[in-house]
Design a protein around this motif. Structure first.
Motif, mmCIF file in Angstrom:
data_model
loop_
_atom_site.group_PDB
_atom_site.id
_atom_site.type_symbol
_atom_site.label_atom_id
_atom_site.label_comp_id
_atom_site.label_asym_id
_atom_site.label_seq_id
_atom_site.Cartn_x
_atom_site.Cartn_y
_atom_site.Cartn_z
ATOM 1 N N VAL A 137 32.952 50.369 45.249
ATOM 2 C CA VAL A 137 34.353 50.055 44.965
ATOM 3 C C VAL A 137 34.688 48.645 45.418
ATOM 4 C CG1 VAL A 137 35.335 50.951 47.135
ATOM 5 C CG2 VAL A 137 36.704 50.982 45.052
ATOM 6 N N ARG A 191 33.380 46.152 42.759
ATOM 7 C CA ARG A 191 34.110 46.156 41.487
ATOM 8 C C ARG A 191 35.463 45.457 41.584
ATOM 9 N NH1 ARG A 191 32.268 51.519 41.594
ATOM 10 N NH2 ARG A 191 34.355 52.254 42.196
ATOM 11 N N ASP A 192 35.970 45.227 42.787
ATOM 12 C CA ASP A 192 37.322 44.693 42.946
ATOM 13 C C ASP A 192 37.272 43.428 43.814
ATOM 14 O OD1 ASP A 192 39.980 44.144 43.543
ATOM 15 O OD2 ASP A 192 40.547 46.254 43.640
ATOM 16 N N LYS A 231 39.584 41.379 44.735
ATOM 17 C CA LYS A 231 40.684 41.324 45.703
ATOM 18 C C LYS A 231 40.373 42.194 46.920
ATOM 19 C CE LYS A 231 43.681 38.571 43.753
ATOM 20 N NZ LYS A 231 44.069 37.286 44.418
ATOM 21 N N LEU A 232 39.775 43.345 46.679
ATOM 22 C CA LEU A 232 39.411 44.235 47.780
ATOM 23 C C LEU A 232 38.300 43.610 48.627
ATOM 24 C CD1 LEU A 232 40.364 46.986 48.780
ATOM 25 C CD2 LEU A 232 38.503 48.036 47.484
ATOM 26 N N TYR A 252 49.416 45.803 44.366
ATOM 27 C CA TYR A 252 48.137 46.479 44.584
ATOM 28 C C TYR A 252 48.310 47.952 44.966
ATOM 29 C CZ TYR A 252 47.123 41.518 45.226
ATOM 30 O OH TYR A 252 47.048 40.163 45.072
ATOM 31 N N LYS A 310 50.360 51.361 40.432
ATOM 32 C CA LYS A 310 49.318 51.594 39.431
ATOM 33 C C LYS A 310 49.176 53.059 39.036
ATOM 34 C CE LYS A 310 46.426 47.645 40.779
ATOM 35 N NZ LYS A 310 45.060 47.208 41.174
#
Length: 288
Positions: free
Chosen positions: A48, A51-52, A54-55, A194, A199
């Motif tokens: 995860v 894939r992100d 920002k994270l 976020y 979302k």
């Protein structure tokens, strides 16, 4: 600063947050329930982040916040980066940091894991739906949905209840929009782009109702404490009587180190991890 902390800080700098998660695999495994596989947990957590962007940035900014969130997920036995347990970037003092948020599937999982319910129902009610429920008169809500409707309208209500193993219905939780918005306002970072409130709004309505339901049904934490107490009581009942020692020659007395009397103990909810940085102790990353 310990050698372990230094080595993991270097891993973050040189190889990224994923390397630190790998380095802390054993620490995470020590607090996981037995049904969770550490390799799977770590693989999903690393995935995860990759894939992100920002994270990943948030994890680099504050590795302790990342590990605190993952420790919370590990203790609960919930899958990070899913609707069981969200990992989201949140701005703190102008920079992104990782925040862990329990999702509605996580709340439901904890209820099921206690073993006291046969089913959990959590549903949203939209403007075009037909919904009736009178406490004291109706055992369960009557909710009719027109599945052919192209638009059921905006979210109006959310409800949750459990059917116990004996067929009884738990307390029914029903929340209107104002009550859900009040819960949202109390959630840190809910107004940021976020946040799962932005979302995954419907899922967060369901999470709010499911979380309220946990006050009225057993959860896995309660179940585990009861099991520990039961095991302790059984162990006390079958403890062998201390052996009677024969008098020793020469006036010597033999002492048995195991017969010093009972040792007081208490049950605790939080299990600390060995060698864990103080800033990354459990409870530092997750928000209800």
């Amino acid at each position: 600063m310990t050698d372990n902390t230094i080595s993991n800080a270097v891993a973050v700098r040189d190889n990224g947050p994923g390397a630190m998660i790998e380095a802390y695999r054993a620490d995470l495994a020590t607090v996981m329930p037995s049904h969770v596989k550490p390799d799977t947990f770590v693989r999903l957590a690393v995935g995860v982040l990759r894939r992100d962007p920002k994270l990943t940035e948030a994890a680099r900014n504050n590795p302790a916040a990342l590990m605190g969130a993952l420790m919370d997920a590990a203790q609960l036995g919930l899958t990070p980066g899913t609707e069981q347990f969200y990992l989201v970037p949140r701005k703190t003092k102008g920079r992104l940091e990782v925040q862990g948020i329990r999702g509605y599937q996580g709340e439901i999982e904890l209820i099921y894991r206690a073993g006291a319910v046969s089913s959990v129902i959590v549903e949203v009610v939209r403007q075009a739906d037909r919904f009736r429920y009178a406490p004291g008169r109706d055992e369960r809500p009557d909710h009719e949905i027109d599945w052919d409707a192209s638009d059921r309208g905006p979210l109006r209500l959310v409800y949750a209840y459990a059917v116990m193993k004996d067929g009884a219905t738990s307390k029914v939780v029903v929340l209107n929009r104002a009550q859900v918005m009040q819960a949202k306002a109390m959630s840190q970072g809910s107004d940021t782009p976020y946040s799962p409130w932005q979302k995954h709004e419907e899922a967060m309505w369901m999470k709010t109702a499911a979380h309220r339901l946990t006050k009225w049904v057993p959860t896995s934490a309660e179940y585990m404490r009861e099991q520990l107490r039961a095991h302790a009581e059984v162990a006390a009942e079958v403890r062998p009587a201390p052996a009677v020692l024969a008098p020793q020659p020469g006036g010597l007395t033999v002492t048995n180190d195991e017969d010093e009397g009972p040792i007081d103990a208490e049950f605790v909810d939080d299990v600390p991890s060995a060698g864990w940085p103080a800033a990354a102790q459990p409870g530092s990353g997750a928000r209800a």
